[in-house]
Design a protein around this motif. Structure first.
Motif, mmCIF file in Angstrom:
data_model
loop_
_atom_site.group_PDB
_atom_site.id
_atom_site.type_symbol
_atom_site.label_atom_id
_atom_site.label_comp_id
_atom_site.label_asym_id
_atom_site.label_seq_id
_atom_site.Cartn_x
_atom_site.Cartn_y
_atom_site.Cartn_z
ATOM 1 N N ASP A 46 0.179 -1.190 0.306
ATOM 2 C CA ASP A 46 0.182 -0.097 -0.073
ATOM 3 C C ASP A 46 0.663 0.881 0.215
ATOM 4 O O ASP A 46 0.353 2.215 0.031
ATOM 5 N N ARG A 47 2.569 0.988 0.254
ATOM 6 C CA ARG A 47 2.768 1.962 0.260
ATOM 7 C C ARG A 47 4.319 2.050 -0.693
ATOM 8 O O ARG A 47 4.772 1.264 -0.346
ATOM 9 N N VAL A 48 4.556 2.788 -1.170
ATOM 10 C CA VAL A 48 5.990 2.810 -2.415
ATOM 11 C C VAL A 48 6.996 4.106 -1.664
ATOM 12 O O VAL A 48 6.633 5.503 -1.870
ATOM 13 N N ARG A 49 8.102 3.758 -1.288
ATOM 14 C CA ARG A 49 8.581 5.315 -0.928
ATOM 15 C C ARG A 49 10.022 5.497 -1.918
ATOM 16 O O ARG A 49 10.366 4.457 -2.378
ATOM 17 N N PHE A 68 14.404 11.091 1.077
ATOM 18 C CA PHE A 68 13.655 10.287 0.874
ATOM 19 C C PHE A 68 13.063 11.629 -0.103
ATOM 20 O O PHE A 68 12.082 12.910 0.994
ATOM 21 N N HIS A 69 12.568 11.020 -1.093
ATOM 22 C CA HIS A 69 11.919 12.372 -1.696
ATOM 23 C C HIS A 69 10.191 12.614 -2.292
ATOM 24 O O HIS A 69 9.863 13.508 -1.963
ATOM 25 N N PHE A 70 9.983 11.550 -2.855
ATOM 26 C CA PHE A 70 8.183 11.230 -2.162
ATOM 27 C C PHE A 70 7.638 9.440 -1.884
ATOM 28 O O PHE A 70 8.550 9.084 -2.320
ATOM 29 N N HIS A 71 6.076 9.675 -1.423
ATOM 30 C CA HIS A 71 6.043 8.091 -1.730
ATOM 31 C C HIS A 71 4.493 8.626 -2.071
ATOM 32 O O HIS A 71 3.896 8.967 -1.914
ATOM 33 N N LEU A 72 4.013 7.182 -2.470
ATOM 34 C CA LEU A 72 3.321 6.919 -2.786
ATOM 35 C C LEU A 72 2.152 5.780 -2.356
ATOM 36 O O LEU A 72 2.515 5.059 -1.611
ATOM 37 N N ASP A 83 5.216 14.593 -1.477
ATOM 38 C CA ASP A 83 6.268 15.400 -1.864
ATOM 39 C C ASP A 83 6.988 15.366 -0.176
ATOM 40 O O ASP A 83 6.331 16.044 0.545
ATOM 41 N N THR A 84 8.224 13.955 0.373
ATOM 42 C CA THR A 84 8.170 14.762 1.728
ATOM 43 C C THR A 84 9.292 15.140 1.705
ATOM 44 O O THR A 84 10.526 15.082 2.436
ATOM 45 N N ARG A 284 9.943 13.683 5.863
ATOM 46 C CA ARG A 284 10.142 15.142 5.761
ATOM 47 C C ARG A 284 11.464 15.626 6.562
ATOM 48 O O ARG A 284 12.175 16.664 6.272
ATOM 49 N N GLU A 285 10.476 15.551 8.275
ATOM 50 C CA GLU A 285 11.269 16.163 9.315
ATOM 51 C C GLU A 285 12.682 15.852 9.326
ATOM 52 O O GLU A 285 13.961 16.418 9.527
ATOM 53 N N VAL A 286 13.066 15.004 8.390
ATOM 54 C CA VAL A 286 14.553 13.965 8.121
ATOM 55 C C VAL A 286 14.875 15.257 7.016
ATOM 56 O O VAL A 286 16.560 15.377 7.688
#
Length: 461
Positions: A46-49, A68-72, A83-84, A284-286
């Protein structure tokens, strides 16, 4: 600190009788760091990073791509693409986005000097569901919740650190409690630390303790959460609020399994399991330098995502019945007509399960289950006079107030609403009202005086 209840007999309670196919995405790298060397990756889940860090599902060797650029993320009827906090942004067909919903993930993403084509196809691996609608104090018939129950059962059986992600109001603390109840540490201490509610100057003492004289006001020795939880579990709620200068100290405690009280030179060995929770996107915080990458990976050995209520509207009728039972208000079930329940399933519930519970409780107090869209700042139908009705509903949120002041205002509004309905029910008899509310009579008197309800209600003991 409290001792969790003993774990249930999981052998008889749990049934892993169903599975569903996970979504399957194919990610084709058409350009990577400016080089055209196509390759593809297939991911089930359910989640792809996507990013440059090796922990991502798709790792891009491109210095212009963030760790960590974006995830679905697969939601109920769409894919959410987020976008993270990347440095150079993510674009679809030349349009930069931060958070978007796509009916299907069929799209071409440009990120840094790379391009990735994403498509959905075929069924992925089978994912286990728990074939029941309850998991301790968690409830849900939806696929999302039964999938979560199955994951929690597996997580509880191991002693690894767990990170619980979820929006505010989704029940992250309940999830942590159920993990502990089913773990080998169930009968050991369970200590909760709310990292967002403690002053930054006191957080180290809260976690690790202090000796007398360690700082101004430290007039006696204090045991910290890690020592208090010896042999058990520490739950770090809202871990994303932990000050940056405290994060290396927490990391050392997790790695070395030892703590040092503030003002003391010796270290003390501790044996605890750490469960953390956050409503923030820690990736995102990272990226933005507000959370240490090494601490993030130390905490997120296993990551559990709690779905928001908008992703599981089919659970709302069950939750309403659960809240009515918990509030001993089954006689108020007539307030929730089919029309009202239909409105509840269409409401987005930004406050999630907590907001739904508040709505049910408010309906019981006011004996009116108006549309959830009007549950804040609306005029509800009550038996009170117009002036009292105006006081008994929640006013619109004022973002000019601080969080604490806004919260105090809402609590005050609820107390007035509850007391008004309670005293109306008791005919002004304070003793009877106190028994009904299961509260001390003098405490009820003080609240009545605080809100100036004594004369208006014609009270008597």
């Amino acid at each position: 600190m409290f001792e969790p209840k003993a774990p249930p007999d999981v052998e008889t309670e749990l049934r892993f009788a169903k599975t569903v196919a996970a979504p399957r995405l194919t990610l084709v790298v058409e350009r990577e760091g400016g080089r055209s060397e196509p390759r593809s990756v297939t991911v089930d889940g359910d989640r792809v990073r996507v990013g440059s860090h090796e922990s991502n599902d798709l790792v891009l060797a491109d210095p212009t791509v963030s760790r960590f650029h974006f995830h679905l993320l697969r939601e109920k009827n769409a894919w959410r693409v987020r976008d993270t906090g990347s440095t150079n942004g993510t674009c679809i067909q030349g349009v930069r986005f931060y958070d978007a919903l796509l009916p299907t993930p069929e799209a071409v993403f440009d990120l840094g000097d790379s391009r990735v084509r994403v498509s959905e196809g075929g069924a992925g691996a089978e994912v286990e569901l728990l074939d029941q609608a309850t998991f301790g104090d968690l409830f849900g018939r939806s696929t999302a919740m039964r999938k979560l129950f199955a994951i929690l059962e597996r997580v509880a059986a191991h002693d690894t650190n767990v990170l619980i992600e979820g929006e505010s109001g989704t029940g992250k603390e309940l999830v942590a409690t159920e993990i502990v109840r089913r773990s080998a540490r169930a009968r050991r201490p369970f200590v909760i630390v709310d990292c967002g509610a403690i002053s930054p100057t006191l957080i180290e003492s809260e976690l690790f303790g202090h000796v007398r004289g360690a700082f101004t006001g430290a007039d006696r020795e204090r045991v910290g959460a890690f020592e208090a939880a010896q042999g058990g579990t520490v739950f770090l709620d809202e871990i994303g609020e932990l000050p940056l200068d405290m994060q290396p100290k927490l990391l050392r405690a997790l790695e070395a399994r030892e703590v040092r009280r503030l003002g003391e030179s010796q270290t003390r060995k501790v044996d605890v399991r750490v469960v953390a929770a956050t409503n923030r996107q820690l990736e995102r915080e990272v990226n933005e330098g507000r959370f240490r990458e090494d601490l993030y990976f130390r905490l997120s050995v296993v990551t559990v995502r709690v779905p928001p209520l908008r992703e599981r509207p089919e659970d709302i009728d069950l939750l309403v019945q659960v809240f009515l039972d918990a509030l001993d208000a089954q006689t108020s079930s007539h307030l929730f007509s089919r029309e009202i329940m239909d409105q509840l399933t269409r409401h987005p519930w930004p406050g999630n399960v907590r907001e739904l519970r508040n709505f049910v409780e408010r309906a019981i107090v006011l004996q009116s289950a108006d549309s959830p869209h009007r549950s804040v700042g609306s005029t509800a139908t009550t038996t009170a006079s117009p002036s009292e009705a105006d006081r008994s509903v929640l006013r619109p949120l004022d973002l000019n107030l601080s969080f604490r002041d806004a919260k105090d205002q809402i609590v005050a509004d609820f107390e007035v609403a509850y007391l008004t309905a309670l005293l109306e029910w008791s005919g002004g008899n304070v003793s009877r009202a106190a028994r009904k509310a299961k509260m001390d009579r003098m405490n009820l008197h003080r609240l009545v005086q605080r809100y100036g309800l004594r004369e208006s209600r014609g009270l008597r003991d």
